[in-house]
Design an enzyme around this catalytic site. Structure first.
Site, PDB file in Angstrom:
ATOM      1  N   HIS A 147      34.771  45.346  24.891  1.00 50.47           N
ATOM      2  CA  HIS A 147      35.902  45.896  25.643  1.00 50.47           C
ATOM      3  C   HIS A 147      37.123  45.970  24.731  1.00 50.47           C
ATOM      4  CE1 HIS A 147      38.957  46.551  28.565  1.00 50.47           C
ATOM      5  NE2 HIS A 147      39.051  45.340  29.076  1.00 50.47           N
ATOM      6  N   CYS A 159      39.690  47.216  36.298  1.00 48.90           N
ATOM      7  CA  CYS A 159      40.684  46.198  36.638  1.00 48.90           C
ATOM      8  C   CYS A 159      41.648  46.057  35.465  1.00 48.90           C
ATOM      9  CB  CYS A 159      40.026  44.874  36.962  1.00 48.90           C
ATOM     10  SG  CYS A 159      39.044  44.162  35.613  1.00 48.90           S
ATOM     11  N   CYS A 191      44.307  46.875  30.553  1.00 44.78           N
ATOM     12  CA  CYS A 191      42.949  47.293  30.201  1.00 44.78           C
ATOM     13  C   CYS A 191      42.649  48.739  30.587  1.00 44.78           C
ATOM     14  CB  CYS A 191      41.927  46.379  30.873  1.00 44.78           C
ATOM     15  SG  CYS A 191      41.979  44.678  30.292  1.00 44.78           S
ATOM     16  N   GLY A 220      45.330  43.853  33.826  1.00 43.63           N
ATOM     17  CA  GLY A 220      46.256  42.743  33.890  1.00 43.63           C
ATOM     18  C   GLY A 220      47.417  43.044  34.816  1.00 43.63           C
TER      19      GLY A 220
END
Length: 381
Positions: free
Chosen positions: A336, A366, A89, A368
């Site tokens: 997102h 944050c 992300c 993965g």
């Protein structure tokens, strides 16, 4: 000593899943932002050293180096290269960080950084339909646990004691803040208008103005039967792209351009990959140490709203002023688009800093696998 500055930043409106932008290929959507930068700055594409582009699901429409495809789709000279990077992300933010690193090192003089994701056309998880993405070594290390961000969000809510009501209250607030920002025209300066079948697409599509804690209370949990995470307090599946033009202050002056902000400091960090989404906490601590700044020195924070517990846990651990966190709403309200979000958040950070005459802004996401980026920029105008 060389510096790295942001000369301009643009983004598309964020399209909801199967919405207005779902008809546009990722390379063509990216190309719109590349050409918007050229139109706004007058910079010749032939002088761009590289296009550093974030994209997470690099299959289908987003395969075969979408950054290079975007350059060609934009009609830029064939000698301009492009590279696609993936830090989950945070890919778009890593693109900005990597571009800044190359400028600071003297390897690039003028570079475009950004990212894209068309989740309507390339669904989340499309790259995991075959094979074992983490490998037997990782599986053995973590007892065969099947990593899942939704379960991680549930674990964060449990660890920090966030109730369903608290999460829904935060989510509804994200919609309210985003609505106020849209109505106030805060995003207007950096949005790329997109013409589709005679209609001009000019605003983030995912906003639901009627959202309230009461309406969210009716939604069913998404990951566990008695869980607190659901579609309404998690980020929306979306389409979008963003791009930033970066160089040195010296080169900007030669081109007759005035930088918006200076890349001040950056950091990356890892955390527990099972909980997965707590990485912004140590990444923020790390970048503040590197910058020689305190949490109170930062005028605005963009903490990606992958799930409501993420910014709430970050707030609890950092002690930041809640009024400075995501003041223009976030991914819960507007979406997102994975690989594009890091660059999109940077445009939002810049917009807020200019609106409120703030010196420092901090962005963190944050990612993965339990990693996170944190970046501090300093406004110059």
């Amino acid at each position: 000593m060389r510096d790295a500055v942001i000369v301009d930043a643009v983004r598309t409106p964020i399209g909801k899943r199967n919405g207005a932008l779902s008809r546009i290929h990722a390379a063509d959507l990216s190309a719109l932002t590349l050409n918007a930068l050229v139109a706004r700055t007058g910079v010749s594409p032939s002088s761009v050293d590289d296009v550093v582009w974030g994209c997470v699901t690099q299959v289908g429409d987003q395969s075969s180096n979408v950054a290079r495809s975007a350059v060609l789709a934009a009609g830029w000279p064939e000698h301009v290269p492009g590279v696609t990077i993936n830090r989950a992300c945070g890919s778009g933010q890593q693109a900005v960080d990597s571009a800044a690193h190359a400028v600071l090192a003297g390897q690039y003089d003028l570079v475009v950084a950004g990212g894209v994701e068309t989740m309507s056309r390339v669904p989340l998880g499309a790259a995991r339909t075959t094979g074992q993405p983490y490998g037997p070594g990782v599986s053995a290390r973590y007892g065969g646990f099947e990593f899942n961000q939704g379960i991680g969000a549930e674990l964060i809510a449990e660890r920090w004691g966030f109730s369903r009501g608290r999460l829904d209250e935060f989510a509804a607030g994200s919609h309210a803040r985003a609505a106020a920002a849209i109505d106030g025209g805060i995003f207007d300066d950096h949005l790329v208008r997109i013409d589709l079948d005679g209609t001009t697409f000019t605003a983030d599509e995912g906003l639901r103005r009627s959202t309230s804690p009461e309406t969210l209370a009716a939604l069913k949990p998404s990951f566990t039967p008695d869980g607190v995470i659901h579609a309404g307090n998690a980020s929306q599946i979306s389409d979008g792209a963003a791009a930033l033009l970066m160089t040195t202050a010296e080169r900007a002056a030669e081109l007759g351009l005035t930088p918006i902000a200076r890349y001040h400091s950056g950091a990356v960090s890892g955390a527990d990959p099972i909980t997965m989404l707590t990485g912004p906490i140590p990444a923020t601590e790390k970048v503040l140490r590197r910058a020689g700044l305190s949490i109170d020195d930062i005028g605005v924070f963009e903490v990606n709203e992958a799930f409501a517990p993420v910014p709430l846990a970050w707030l609890a651990e950092t002690g930041a002023d809640p009024d400075r966190v995501n003041p223009l709403g976030g991914a819960i309200a507007v979406g997102h688009p994975l690989g594009g979000s890091g660059a999109i958040l940077m445009t939002r950070l810049l917009a807020r800093m200019r609106q409120r005459d703030l010196r420092y802004g901090l962005q963190t996401m944050c990612e993965g696998g339990g990693t996170a980026n944190a970046t501090i920029i300093e406004r110059l105008r």
